[in-house]
Design a protein around this motif. Structure first.
Motif, PDB file in Angstrom:
ATOM      1  N   LEU A 166     -51.329  28.281 -22.922  1.00  0.00           N
ATOM      2  CA  LEU A 166     -51.893  29.260 -23.866  1.00  0.00           C
ATOM      3  C   LEU A 166     -51.318  29.095 -25.265  1.00  0.00           C
ATOM      4  O   LEU A 166     -51.859  29.620 -26.232  1.00  0.00           O
ATOM      5  CB  LEU A 166     -51.601  30.684 -23.368  1.00  0.00           C
ATOM      6  CG  LEU A 166     -52.155  31.060 -21.986  1.00  0.00           C
ATOM      7  CD1 LEU A 166     -51.600  32.420 -21.570  1.00  0.00           C
ATOM      8  CD2 LEU A 166     -53.671  31.086 -22.004  1.00  0.00           C
ATOM      9  N   PHE A 167     -50.185  28.371 -25.382  1.00  0.00           N
ATOM     10  CA  PHE A 167     -49.496  28.277 -26.661  1.00  0.00           C
ATOM     11  C   PHE A 167     -49.854  27.014 -27.441  1.00  0.00           C
ATOM     12  O   PHE A 167     -49.158  26.638 -28.366  1.00  0.00           O
ATOM     13  CB  PHE A 167     -47.968  28.293 -26.436  1.00  0.00           C
ATOM     14  CG  PHE A 167     -47.480  29.504 -25.691  1.00  0.00           C
ATOM     15  CD1 PHE A 167     -48.102  30.726 -25.841  1.00  0.00           C
ATOM     16  CD2 PHE A 167     -46.390  29.411 -24.841  1.00  0.00           C
ATOM     17  CE1 PHE A 167     -47.646  31.841 -25.159  1.00  0.00           C
ATOM     18  CE2 PHE A 167     -45.929  30.526 -24.157  1.00  0.00           C
ATOM     19  CZ  PHE A 167     -46.564  31.743 -24.320  1.00  0.00           C
ATOM     20  N   GLY A 168     -50.915  26.366 -27.060  1.00  0.00           N
ATOM     21  CA  GLY A 168     -51.269  25.084 -27.648  1.00  0.00           C
ATOM     22  C   GLY A 168     -51.597  25.116 -29.122  1.00  0.00           C
ATOM     23  O   GLY A 168     -51.553  24.087 -29.794  1.00  0.00           O
ATOM     24  N   ASP A 169     -51.928  26.274 -29.678  1.00  0.00           N
ATOM     25  CA  ASP A 169     -52.288  26.355 -31.101  1.00  0.00           C
ATOM     26  C   ASP A 169     -51.088  26.565 -32.014  1.00  0.00           C
ATOM     27  O   ASP A 169     -51.245  26.703 -33.222  1.00  0.00           O
ATOM     28  CB  ASP A 169     -53.284  27.509 -31.317  1.00  0.00           C
ATOM     29  CG  ASP A 169     -54.614  27.214 -30.651  1.00  0.00           C
ATOM     30  OD1 ASP A 169     -54.938  26.020 -30.499  1.00  0.00           O
ATOM     31  OD2 ASP A 169     -55.310  28.178 -30.271  1.00  0.00           O
ATOM     32  N   GLY A 170     -49.915  26.585 -31.447  1.00  0.00           N
ATOM     33  CA  GLY A 170     -48.715  26.777 -32.262  1.00  0.00           C
ATOM     34  C   GLY A 170     -47.743  27.713 -31.570  1.00  0.00           C
ATOM     35  O   GLY A 170     -48.127  28.805 -31.148  1.00  0.00           O
ATOM     36  N   TYR A 171     -46.483  27.307 -31.453  1.00  0.00           N
ATOM     37  CA  TYR A 171     -45.512  28.122 -30.729  1.00  0.00           C
ATOM     38  C   TYR A 171     -44.104  27.783 -31.207  1.00  0.00           C
ATOM     39  O   TYR A 171     -43.867  26.774 -31.886  1.00  0.00           O
ATOM     40  CB  TYR A 171     -45.618  27.865 -29.221  1.00  0.00           C
ATOM     41  CG  TYR A 171     -45.325  26.437 -28.834  1.00  0.00           C
ATOM     42  CD1 TYR A 171     -44.038  26.036 -28.503  1.00  0.00           C
ATOM     43  CD2 TYR A 171     -46.330  25.471 -28.847  1.00  0.00           C
ATOM     44  CE1 TYR A 171     -43.756  24.727 -28.179  1.00  0.00           C
ATOM     45  CE2 TYR A 171     -46.070  24.156 -28.530  1.00  0.00           C
ATOM     46  CZ  TYR A 171     -44.781  23.786 -28.190  1.00  0.00           C
ATOM     47  OH  TYR A 171     -44.490  22.474 -27.880  1.00  0.00           O
ATOM     48  N   TYR A 172     -43.171  28.665 -30.842  1.00  0.00           N
ATOM     49  CA  TYR A 172     -41.750  28.468 -31.124  1.00  0.00           C
ATOM     50  C   TYR A 172     -40.995  28.580 -29.802  1.00  0.00           C
ATOM     51  O   TYR A 172     -41.390  29.322 -28.894  1.00  0.00           O
ATOM     52  CB  TYR A 172     -41.211  29.534 -32.075  1.00  0.00           C
ATOM     53  CG  TYR A 172     -41.881  29.557 -33.425  1.00  0.00           C
ATOM     54  CD1 TYR A 172     -41.318  28.896 -34.518  1.00  0.00           C
ATOM     55  CD2 TYR A 172     -43.082  30.260 -33.611  1.00  0.00           C
ATOM     56  CE1 TYR A 172     -41.929  28.925 -35.768  1.00  0.00           C
ATOM     57  CE2 TYR A 172     -43.700  30.289 -34.854  1.00  0.00           C
ATOM     58  CZ  TYR A 172     -43.126  29.621 -35.925  1.00  0.00           C
ATOM     59  OH  TYR A 172     -43.732  29.644 -37.145  1.00  0.00           O
ATOM     60  N   VAL A 173     -39.893  27.865 -29.713  1.00  0.00           N
ATOM     61  CA  VAL A 173     -38.991  28.009 -28.567  1.00  0.00           C
ATOM     62  C   VAL A 173     -37.675  28.580 -29.086  1.00  0.00           C
ATOM     63  O   VAL A 173     -37.138  28.101 -30.091  1.00  0.00           O
ATOM     64  CB  VAL A 173     -38.740  26.667 -27.859  1.00  0.00           C
ATOM     65  CG1 VAL A 173     -37.697  26.838 -26.745  1.00  0.00           C
ATOM     66  CG2 VAL A 173     -40.032  26.116 -27.278  1.00  0.00           C
ATOM     67  N   GLY A 174     -37.197  29.617 -28.416  1.00  0.00           N
ATOM     68  CA  GLY A 174     -35.905  30.206 -28.768  1.00  0.00           C
ATOM     69  C   GLY A 174     -34.943  30.079 -27.601  1.00  0.00           C
ATOM     70  O   GLY A 174     -35.363  30.058 -26.435  1.00  0.00           O
TER      71      GLY A 174
END
Length: 510
Positions: A166-174
């Protein structure tokens, strides 16, 4: 426990339903009550409600309008409708919004029990299914993160089966670590905070643990991390956030960026959150080599009389401004060089006699045993200076055997007194631990065994004097307790003092 909301404009009905459910399902629910749809909707927006019983006919906002509004919420409870009207139209409207059941007033106790049982079983099943799916997702992502040879094609194939698709359009990992959290499942604890305070829908935030126990978060909005920092009940929390990635194929890279940012807290103290952009120039490329020559100087000084010089050189090497400028990978390389050139070499000369040093050595061996850089520097300096003092003592003992000769002479002259290791080490003015180590090296025995041997050898001489009684001999050689004397004698000679003395009687008669 589950949260159950009862909505009805008649107080007695609200209390009656609560009483019936409490009796049938003790300690299963915490209850909340509302007198109309508007009150209920406010509660639903602020609380995680699992089950809701609602009347249909109510003032201000009726049950059907309430159920309609619930459809707009991210967190929807399981709904059971209540009505005093056996009206098919109401039933049809309830079915339209997937209401679990439709109970008529006056409510039958058995029907209520069956309905609650049914809804509870579904909740438990859903919760277990979600747990299993979350566990599967966590395992698959950790496989991606840990596999050094995984290809981007393989990552994409695995991700297609997971929520991160679902995060294919842009995401961050924390990546987050809570240094003193009492929460057993920190991922769920963090997810709960985000659910309560963050505007992002829960399905847009994925939380799980990595192999090191850090909480990993994947989300489409970087504001999630700021909200988390603002609402965390603990201040000893560190968060590292990756740059924005637009392809799921880069999820491993994003995770590595987040972990690098998280670890960078070590050399950037006083920060709650570090964004990858702040440290990205140290993430790839050549690493500044550590000052090997300076470290060798410190190593050479250990065991000499240059205490102050050791401190000065060490603080120069551990200059936080220089380390921050060169970045985390430089700090890790410097740490490895310190272990190899200073600590390992000093420890080889020392041996493994000191439990205190062993414990400190194990701790300082990993910089991530420490919360912050200055904690590490403090412990490292103490360890190096302790090794320095130990090595000074060792050099002194090895080069000046007169200390040991003096100790041995003292023991032979005073073996019959109340003698112990502390007394002898004080007599020759050596540290207790060093003296213990060197005594064993010098004699091949520990102090207690050496003293026993001297006393028993002297006792054997005295036992040849048949006029002396056994206990008198024991007292003369330092054993006030006759039983203790006999036990030690038998331990070393295999026979009792009396048997030893009787052996001489037999020789005389023969």
């Amino acid at each position: 426990m589950y949260k159950l909301l009862i909505v009805d404009d008649e107080r007695n009905i609200r209390l009656g339903i609560r009483a019936m459910i409490s009796r049938e399902f003790p300690e299963s629910f915490t209850f909340m009550l509302a007198s109309n749809g508007e009150e209920a909707l406010t509660l639903l927006k602020n609380e995680q409600i699992d089950i809701m019983f609602t009347d249909i006919k109510m003032p201000t906002m009726d049950g059907i309008a309430l159920v309609q509004e619930i459809q707009k919420l991210d967190r929807k409870p399981e709904v059971v409708m209540i009505s005093g009207y056996d009206d098919f139209e109401y039933a049809k409207e309830a079915i339209k919004y997937r209401v679990k059941d439709y109970l008529l007033k006056p409510i039958n106790r058995d029907e209520l029990k069956n309905t609650v049982n049914q809804v509870l079983n579904e909740l438990i099943t859903d919760k277990q299914n979600q747990f299993d799916f979350d566990e599967y997702t966590s395992n698959q992502l950790n496989y991606i993160f840990l596999n050094p040879k995984i290809s981007e094609d393989e990552i994409e194939a695995i991700a297609a089966r997971l929520p991160i698709a679902l995060f294919g359009d842009g995401y961050y990992v924390g990546a987050l670590t809570c240094l003193k959290s009492d929460a057993e499942d920190q991922a769920s604890w963090v997810k709960g905070i985000l659910t309560n305070y963050c505007n992002e829908p829960p399905q847009n935030i994925l939380c799980f643990h990595d192999k090191d126990g850090n909480v990993v978060m994947i989300t489409t909005e970087d504001s999630v991390f700021t909200e988390l920092i603002n609402h965390l009940p603990l201040r000893n929390v560190s968060i590292g956030v990756s740059g924005k990635e637009n392809s799921i194929r880069k999820i491993k890279t994003a995770y590595e960026q987040a972990i690098f940012s998280l670890k960078s807290h070590f050399i950037l103290p006083g920060r709650s959150m570090i964004w990858f952009e702040e440290v990205s120039n140290h993430f790839i490329g050549d690493v500044q080599p550590p000052p090997i020559d300076e470290l060798k100087k410190i190593s050479n000084m250990i065991g000499t009389n240059r205490d102050q010089e050791i401190r000065i050189h060490l603080l120069e090497v551990l200059n936080i401004d220089v380390i921050s400028a060169y970045g985390l990978k430089y700090m890790e390389a410097l740490h490895d060089a310190i272990n190899r050139i200073i600590l390992d070499e000093a420890f080889k000369r020392l041996g493994e006699e000191s439990i205190e040093i062993l414990k400190r050595y194990d701790k300082v061996g990993d910089i991530y045993h420490f919360e912050r850089f200055y904690d590490y520097v403090y412990e490292l300096e103490n360890l190096i200076l302790l090794l320095h003092e130990y090595n000074k003592q060792l050099k002194l003992v090895y080069s000046e055997q007169k200390y040991m000769e003096k100790a041995i002479k003292y023991i032979h002259e005073n073996y019959n007194k109340d003698l112990n290791l502390a007394v002898v080490s004080n007599y020759v003015s050596l540290n207790y631990s060093y003296f213990s180590h060197m005594f064993k090296v010098y004699t091949g025995q520990n102090f207690v065994d050496y003293l026993k041997k001297i006393r028993i050898e002297q006792a054997k001489i005295l036992l040849k004097n048949l006029e002396l009684k056994i206990f008198e001999v024991g007292t003369i050689v330092g054993y006030k307790n006759p039983k203790r004397f006999t036990k030690v004698f038998r331990e070393l000679e295999g026979i009792s003092p009396k048997e030893y003395q009787e052996g001489f009687l037999l020789k005389d008669y023969s």
